[in-house]
Scaffold this motif. Structure first.
Motif, short mmCIF file in Angstrom:
data_model
loop_
_atom_site.label_atom_id
_atom_site.label_comp_id
_atom_site.label_asym_id
_atom_site.label_seq_id
_atom_site.Cartn_x
_atom_site.Cartn_y
_atom_site.Cartn_z
N PHE A 18 0.84 -1.20 0.00
CA PHE A 18 0.00 0.00 0.00
C PHE A 18 0.88 1.25 0.00
CE2 PHE A 18 -2.24 3.44 2.09
CZ PHE A 18 -3.49 3.41 1.51
N GLU A 19 1.92 1.25 0.83
CA GLU A 19 2.80 2.42 0.91
C GLU A 19 3.50 2.68 -0.43
OE1 GLU A 19 4.54 3.39 4.46
OE2 GLU A 19 2.67 2.81 5.43
N LEU A 20 3.87 1.59 -1.14
CA LEU A 20 4.50 1.76 -2.45
C LEU A 20 3.51 2.31 -3.47
CD1 LEU A 20 6.63 -1.51 -2.60
CD2 LEU A 20 7.50 0.83 -2.41
N VAL A 21 2.26 1.83 -3.41
CA VAL A 21 1.23 2.33 -4.33
C VAL A 21 0.91 3.79 -4.02
CG1 VAL A 21 -1.21 2.15 -5.00
CG2 VAL A 21 0.19 0.08 -4.82
N SER A 22 0.67 4.09 -2.74
CA SER A 22 0.24 5.45 -2.37
C SER A 22 1.33 6.49 -2.59
CB SER A 22 -0.27 5.49 -0.93
OG SER A 22 0.75 5.18 -0.02
N SER A 23 2.59 6.05 -2.67
CA SER A 23 3.68 6.98 -2.97
C SER A 23 3.93 7.09 -4.48
CB SER A 23 4.97 6.52 -2.28
OG SER A 23 5.47 5.34 -2.89
N GLY A 24 3.24 6.26 -5.26
CA GLY A 24 3.42 6.28 -6.71
C GLY A 24 4.60 5.45 -7.20
N ARG A 25 5.28 4.75 -6.30
CA ARG A 25 6.47 3.98 -6.68
C ARG A 25 6.12 2.62 -7.28
NH1 ARG A 25 10.34 3.37 -2.00
NH2 ARG A 25 11.74 2.74 -3.65
N LYS A 26 4.99 2.05 -6.92
CA LYS A 26 4.54 0.76 -7.45
C LYS A 26 3.56 1.05 -8.58
CE LYS A 26 2.09 -3.44 -5.91
NZ LYS A 26 2.93 -4.42 -6.53
N THR A 27 3.90 0.64 -9.80
CA THR A 27 3.07 0.96 -10.95
C THR A 27 2.42 -0.27 -11.58
OG1 THR A 27 5.00 0.88 -12.42
CG2 THR A 27 4.41 3.04 -11.49
N THR A 28 2.70 -1.45 -11.04
CA THR A 28 2.05 -2.67 -11.51
C THR A 28 1.63 -3.51 -10.31
OG1 THR A 28 3.40 -2.70 -13.53
CG2 THR A 28 2.30 -4.75 -12.93
N GLU A 29 0.35 -3.79 -10.22
CA GLU A 29 -0.19 -4.64 -9.15
C GLU A 29 -0.34 -6.06 -9.69
OE1 GLU A 29 -2.11 -6.05 -5.63
OE2 GLU A 29 -0.52 -4.64 -6.10
N VAL A 30 -0.05 -7.04 -8.86
CA VAL A 30 -0.14 -8.45 -9.23
C VAL A 30 -1.33 -9.07 -8.51
CG1 VAL A 30 1.01 -10.70 -9.10
CG2 VAL A 30 2.36 -8.64 -9.55
N ARG A 31 -2.16 -9.76 -9.26
CA ARG A 31 -3.31 -10.47 -8.70
C ARG A 31 -3.48 -11.80 -9.41
NH1 ARG A 31 -6.07 -8.02 -4.16
NH2 ARG A 31 -4.64 -6.28 -3.88
N VAL A 32 -4.13 -12.72 -8.71
CA VAL A 32 -4.55 -13.97 -9.34
C VAL A 32 -5.75 -13.65 -10.21
CG1 VAL A 32 -5.66 -16.19 -8.83
CG2 VAL A 32 -3.64 -15.50 -7.56
N LYS A 33 -5.90 -14.39 -11.28
CA LYS A 33 -7.01 -14.18 -12.21
C LYS A 33 -8.29 -14.82 -11.65
CE LYS A 33 -8.34 -15.08 -16.92
NZ LYS A 33 -8.02 -15.88 -18.08
N TYR A 34 -8.77 -14.23 -10.56
CA TYR A 34 -10.01 -14.69 -9.94
C TYR A 34 -11.20 -14.26 -10.80
CZ TYR A 34 -7.55 -15.47 -5.46
OH TYR A 34 -6.71 -15.91 -4.47
N PRO A 35 -12.29 -15.01 -10.74
CA PRO A 35 -13.49 -14.63 -11.52
C PRO A 35 -13.99 -13.21 -11.21
CG PRO A 35 -13.71 -16.88 -10.72
CD PRO A 35 -12.45 -16.32 -10.10
N HIS A 36 -13.89 -12.76 -9.95
CA HIS A 36 -14.40 -11.42 -9.62
C HIS A 36 -13.56 -10.29 -10.23
CE1 HIS A 36 -11.41 -11.55 -6.31
NE2 HIS A 36 -11.48 -10.24 -6.35
N LEU A 37 -12.40 -10.64 -10.80
CA LEU A 37 -11.58 -9.62 -11.46
C LEU A 37 -11.68 -9.71 -12.99
CD1 LEU A 37 -8.38 -9.70 -9.22
CD2 LEU A 37 -10.24 -8.03 -9.19
#
Length: 118
Positions: A18-37
């Protein structure tokens, strides 16, 4: 010609990511390909929340790319975009700690994101 309405998706994140995202440093999020996504698409908003807190940050979804494995995802997207504070091998180990092999078998999503200024 059909127009799709952008949606807001709420997803939890561990504090360190979260801290990396909220600072703008993380530009790619990794998720499993769940049906809800399955309907996650360019133009949508993700509201990330640290579980059990009121801390949130919103990002725009710039692109969603599917991969067969986390290893292929890291190679395709570049580890520095996923987590600029860890090596590729550390990231792969961390991701596989969060998601076991049965989850990885569903496929992986690389979600390119851009922080929305608050």
């Amino acid at each position: 010609m059909s127009h799709r309405t952008a949606r807001v998706h709420e997803l939890n994140l561990y504090r360190q990511y979260f801290e990396l995202v909220s600072s703008g440093r993380k530009t790619t999020e990794v998720r499993v390909k769940y049906p809800h996504l399955a309907d996650l698409a360019t133009g949508d908003t993700i509201r990330f929340r640290i579980k059990d807190t009121d801390e949130t940050c919103d990002v725009n979804v710039l692109c969603v790319t599917e991969y067969d494995s986390f290893e292929a995802l890291l190679d395709g997207e570049g580890p520095a975009n996923v987590n600029p504070t860890a090596t590729r091998d550390q990231q792969l180990a961390n991701i596989r700690t969060i998601y076991g092999p049965e989850k990885e078998a569903l496929g992986a999503l690389a979600i390119k994101i851009e922080l929305i200024a608050s």
